[in-house]
Structures are given as C-alpha cells and as structure tokens.
Design a protein around this motif. Structure first.
Motif, PDB file in Angstrom:
ATOM      1  N   SER A 183       0.811  -1.217   0.000  1.00  0.00           N
ATOM      2  CA  SER A 183       0.000   0.000   0.000  1.00  0.00           C
ATOM      3  C   SER A 183       0.843   1.266   0.000  1.00  0.00           C
ATOM      4  O   SER A 183       0.301   2.365  -0.131  1.00  0.00           O
ATOM      5  CB  SER A 183      -0.917   0.016   1.232  1.00  0.00           C
ATOM      6  N   HIS A 184       2.156   1.111   0.143  1.00  0.00           N
ATOM      7  CA  HIS A 184       3.022   2.286   0.265  1.00  0.00           C
ATOM      8  C   HIS A 184       3.223   2.937  -1.101  1.00  0.00           C
ATOM      9  O   HIS A 184       3.481   2.245  -2.092  1.00  0.00           O
ATOM     10  CB  HIS A 184       4.370   1.887   0.867  1.00  0.00           C
ATOM     11  N   PRO A 185       3.129   4.260  -1.195  1.00  0.00           N
ATOM     12  CA  PRO A 185       3.254   4.935  -2.499  1.00  0.00           C
ATOM     13  C   PRO A 185       4.620   4.809  -3.153  1.00  0.00           C
ATOM     14  O   PRO A 185       4.751   5.042  -4.355  1.00  0.00           O
ATOM     15  CB  PRO A 185       2.947   6.401  -2.168  1.00  0.00           C
ATOM     16  N   SER A 186       5.658   4.399  -2.388  1.00  0.00           N
ATOM     17  CA  SER A 186       6.986   4.273  -2.990  1.00  0.00           C
ATOM     18  C   SER A 186       7.168   2.969  -3.756  1.00  0.00           C
ATOM     19  O   SER A 186       8.128   2.817  -4.516  1.00  0.00           O
ATOM     20  CB  SER A 186       8.075   4.376  -1.906  1.00  0.00           C
ATOM     21  N   VAL A 187       6.257   1.989  -3.573  1.00  0.00           N
ATOM     22  CA  VAL A 187       6.411   0.678  -4.201  1.00  0.00           C
ATOM     23  C   VAL A 187       5.948   0.736  -5.655  1.00  0.00           C
ATOM     24  O   VAL A 187       4.820   1.147  -5.954  1.00  0.00           O
ATOM     25  CB  VAL A 187       5.631  -0.405  -3.424  1.00  0.00           C
ATOM     26  N   ALA A 188       6.836   0.304  -6.567  1.00  0.00           N
ATOM     27  CA  ALA A 188       6.547   0.344  -8.008  1.00  0.00           C
ATOM     28  C   ALA A 188       6.020  -0.977  -8.526  1.00  0.00           C
ATOM     29  O   ALA A 188       5.156  -0.999  -9.415  1.00  0.00           O
ATOM     30  CB  ALA A 188       7.805   0.726  -8.780  1.00  0.00           C
ATOM     31  N   CYS A 189       6.549  -2.089  -7.999  1.00  0.00           N
ATOM     32  CA  CYS A 189       6.084  -3.397  -8.461  1.00  0.00           C
ATOM     33  C   CYS A 189       6.415  -4.461  -7.427  1.00  0.00           C
ATOM     34  O   CYS A 189       7.213  -4.230  -6.507  1.00  0.00           O
ATOM     35  CB  CYS A 189       6.668  -3.753  -9.826  1.00  0.00           C
ATOM     36  N   PHE A 190       5.807  -5.612  -7.598  1.00  0.00           N
ATOM     37  CA  PHE A 190       5.915  -6.724  -6.661  1.00  0.00           C
ATOM     38  C   PHE A 190       6.397  -7.947  -7.436  1.00  0.00           C
ATOM     39  O   PHE A 190       5.716  -8.431  -8.337  1.00  0.00           O
ATOM     40  CB  PHE A 190       4.541  -6.976  -6.046  1.00  0.00           C
ATOM     41  N   VAL A 191       7.584  -8.440  -7.103  1.00  0.00           N
ATOM     42  CA  VAL A 191       8.096  -9.690  -7.660  1.00  0.00           C
ATOM     43  C   VAL A 191       7.658 -10.794  -6.703  1.00  0.00           C
ATOM     44  O   VAL A 191       8.140 -10.884  -5.572  1.00  0.00           O
ATOM     45  CB  VAL A 191       9.630  -9.664  -7.812  1.00  0.00           C
ATOM     46  N   THR A 192       6.729 -11.648  -7.153  1.00  0.00           N
ATOM     47  CA  THR A 192       6.044 -12.562  -6.232  1.00  0.00           C
ATOM     48  C   THR A 192       6.010 -13.993  -6.738  1.00  0.00           C
ATOM     49  O   THR A 192       6.012 -14.244  -7.945  1.00  0.00           O
ATOM     50  CB  THR A 192       4.595 -12.075  -5.992  1.00  0.00           C
ATOM     51  N   HIS A 193       5.937 -14.931  -5.786  1.00  0.00           N
ATOM     52  CA  HIS A 193       5.783 -16.346  -6.100  1.00  0.00           C
ATOM     53  C   HIS A 193       4.355 -16.685  -6.515  1.00  0.00           C
ATOM     54  O   HIS A 193       4.078 -17.800  -6.925  1.00  0.00           O
ATOM     55  CB  HIS A 193       6.174 -17.177  -4.875  1.00  0.00           C
ATOM     56  N   CYS A 194       3.443 -15.731  -6.362  1.00  0.00           N
ATOM     57  CA  CYS A 194       2.040 -15.901  -6.794  1.00  0.00           C
ATOM     58  C   CYS A 194       1.227 -16.809  -5.885  1.00  0.00           C
ATOM     59  O   CYS A 194       0.290 -17.483  -6.351  1.00  0.00           O
ATOM     60  CB  CYS A 194       1.939 -16.399  -8.232  1.00  0.00           C
ATOM     61  N   GLY A 195       1.556 -16.867  -4.602  1.00  0.00           N
ATOM     62  CA  GLY A 195       0.611 -17.463  -3.672  1.00  0.00           C
ATOM     63  C   GLY A 195      -0.691 -16.670  -3.749  1.00  0.00           C
ATOM     64  O   GLY A 195      -0.684 -15.481  -4.064  1.00  0.00           O
ATOM     65  N   TRP A 196      -1.825 -17.312  -3.463  1.00  0.00           N
ATOM     66  CA  TRP A 196      -3.099 -16.635  -3.668  1.00  0.00           C
ATOM     67  C   TRP A 196      -3.274 -15.433  -2.752  1.00  0.00           C
ATOM     68  O   TRP A 196      -3.821 -14.401  -3.158  1.00  0.00           O
ATOM     69  CB  TRP A 196      -4.252 -17.617  -3.508  1.00  0.00           C
TER      70      TRP A 196
END
Length: 374
Positions: free
Chosen positions: A239-252
């Motif tokens: 939710s932080h405005p500084s975060v541009a993207c999320f590299v994720t394992h894709c857990g639900w």
C-alpha cells in the motif's frame, strides 16, 4: 483435510468448505476429477498444450494448471504431488456424497466466469467472500490483521520506504514457505543491481544457508540502495506509495493483496495454484507479466530486470498494466466495502444456513408427532 469431513459427519454437523485458492483452481480440480483427468494427464509432458475446461473463458495451458494435476511423475516433487492429489481426490469425492456449501476467497468481479462455471455443479451454494479476506489499509486498525510471524521492524523498513521516491521500489518476496539456494539468491541480487532501483527483499531466516547469508552480508557491505528483511507487513508495504512493483511467487494471498493494493506484478510461480494465479495476473487481469525460469528452474538476473522494466518503465505495456492495476484496486475496494458484494455474499450464506436449520427443526417436529415415528 478430508478427515474433517468425516468428523463433521460423525457429529451430525452441517459442513461448509472454505476454499483458499481461486475459483479458477476450484474449476480445474473439479473437472480433473469429473471426466477430464485422463485428457489432462495425457498432455502433461507438453507445457504449451491447451486444455479447455467447461465454462472457462479461455483454455488453460498445461503450464498454467495446478502443478499437482500435471506432475508427470518424474520430478523431485512427484511423491508429494501424488500425496496431495490423493487428498484432493478424497475431498471432491466427499463433496459428491455430501451436500457442501463452499466459501471462496475471491470476489465476484474478479472471477465472474469461474464462479459461474462451477455453480451449476455445486448446487448447495458457492459464495465469493474475499478480496482479500484481510483488512486493507484504511479499512480498520492495523491490529485487526493477524500475522503468520512475529512483527519485526528492527531495520526500520517503513521509515526507509518513506524516504524513497514515489513508485521507485521493487518489492521481492517468495512467501512464507519457499527459500532460496545460493544461485537463486545471487541471480536476484544481480538483477536488482542491474535495475539500479531501490528494493525491499524479504528473505526468511528459516532454512537460509551459510552461502546465502554470505551473499546478503556482502550486499549490505556494498552500501546498496536496497534493504533485506526477514519479515514485513506485506499489505502495508504494497500500500506504500513508494512501491513500483511486486516480484512474487504468486501465492493466492499475495496475489489478492497485490490486486487489492493496485501494484503491478512480476509473476514467478513455482507449484500448487501459483501457475494458475500467474496466468490470471498476466492474461486475465492484465496487471503484470510472467517471468520465465532457465533450464535449472532459476529466475536469472537478466529475466528479472527485463520483466521489472516491462511493468514499471514508460511504454505501452507499463501504461496498460498500471491502468488495469488501478481499475482492479477500485473493484476490490468496492467488493469489501460495507454492504458490498463480499459482505452480501457472506450474509446470503448465513441466511441459507439459518433456513436449513429452520427446515430441519420443523421436519423434526413433524416426525416427532407422527404415530409412525420410532
């Protein structure tokens, strides 16, 4: 947990199942155990082969299926896959034998097609009650959320995020189960350096090898632009405005949180429902891109950098991804709002249970006053 069904049956309790994966996965498992198992298994060796399942808007490639139903029996995880698949087979057999209502951690707008596809087969009721089923920032006090691990901000990651420019930080996390070997960790670090962006990377202490510890110490000594933590409040980070993207394992859970927070995604799935979730993120909702692993199953530095650039730099794809992410964020907020679709769905479930209880009570009264009642 099929044994739970037997316990409920032994005590005469009505049973509802809480499905913690997407409705699309529920559809895939249902049809695997109801006439499509052989067709899927026969194509398991071809990741690009497409399988059409009743009701879904588009076919699923083998690579996009739940891993447990396309394991060809030769991989290192095949024994575990067989064990878990046996448990699912038991569960769906019990669902056929016993009327069972199903609560799904999704929301109607997100998986309309999949929910409509499965409802005719589960006539006791399918209720979409999520989006996600955790309070979102602004929806209540942060203490309402329950964390899997003890909260820990010794490194001050929140203050560090506050100091970063808007939409600059690459957030990397592989969830609460997966760990990294030395090559995997090295490639991620090299990719993050290549991007030359601030990053926040979650690397759990449990299961961490000495080689990975050494790499992280060397990275810290470089006075790098990033921060490595053992834990973070993921919803707060996303939710932080500084975060541009999320590299994720894709857990639900991570998938839903990214959607609900409107963060573009680089999807790096491994097993279980994660390949399906990656498919949904990239091809159904258009909020990210799926990264490809090398022949050893490792996300390389070049691929990591390429995918992050695709979703955060100026360009046609990044623009579309950001627009879609904002749109789904709004829909998720609408779903979990007071009186919104998820609450209405949950209330309709409660009403159905009450009506069934009243029906059972009246039937018992009638039977108890009947001369033929034993």
């Amino acid at each position: 947990m099929p044994a739970v069904v037997e316990v409920a049956r032994a005590h005469g309790l009505r049973l509802a199942m809480y499905w913690i994966q997407p409705a699309t996965v529920l559809v895939a498992y249902y049809h695997y155990f109801h006439g499509h198992g052989e067709a899927i298994a026969s194509q398991a060796a071809d990741p690009a082969c497409e399988v059409t399942l009743p009701g879904l808007r588009q076919p699923l490639r083998i690579r996009d299926m739940p891993s447990f139903i396309v394991d060809d029996g030769t991989g290192a995880g095949s024994d575990l896959s067989k064990l878990i698949l046996h448990g699912f087979r038991q569960l769906f057999g019990q669902m056929d034998e016993q009327e069972m209502m199903v609560l799904v951690n999704t929301f109607e707008a997100l998986e309309t097609t999949a929910l409509e596809a499965i409802r005719p087969y589960l006539e006791s009721g399918v209720f979409a009650v999520g989006a996600p089923t955790v309070p979102l920032p602004g929806a209540g006090d942060k203490n309402e959320r329950v964390h899997l691990f003890a909260e820990d901000d010794k490194k001050g990651y929140v203050a560090w995020l506050d100091a970063q420019p808007a939409r600059s930080v690459v957030y990397v996390s592989s969830g609460s189960l997966l760990t990294y070997n030395a090559r995997e960790a090295e490639q991620i670090l090299l990719g993050l350096r290549q991007l030359a962006r601030p990053y926040l990377w979650v690397v759990r202490r449990e299961g961490r090898s000495p080689e990975v510890d050494r790499l992280l110490l060397e990275e810290a000594a470089r006075a790098a632009d990033g921060m490595v933590v053992e834990w973070c409040d993921q919803v707060r980070v996303l939710s932080h405005p500084s975060v541009a993207c999320f590299v994720t394992h894709c857990g639900w859970s991570s998938t839903l949180e990214a959607v609900a927070c409107g963060v573009p995604v680089v999807a790096v799935p491994t097993w279980s429902d994660q390949p399906v979730n990656a498919h949904l993120l990239e091809e159904e909702w258009g909020v990210g891109v799926r990264a490809e692993r090398d022949a050893d199953g490792v996300l390389t530095s070049a691929e990591l950098a390429r995918c992050v650039d695709l979703v955060v730099l100026s360009g046609e794809m990044a623009t579309a991804v950001m627009a879609n992410a904002r749109s789904w964020k709004d829909k998720a907020r609408e779903a979990v709002a007071t009186g919104g679709p998820s609450e209405r769905s949950l209330r309709s479930f409660v009403k159905m249970v009450q009506e069934l209880d009243e029906f059972a009570r009246r039937a018992e009264e009638i039977l108890s006053t009947s001369p033929s009642y034993p």
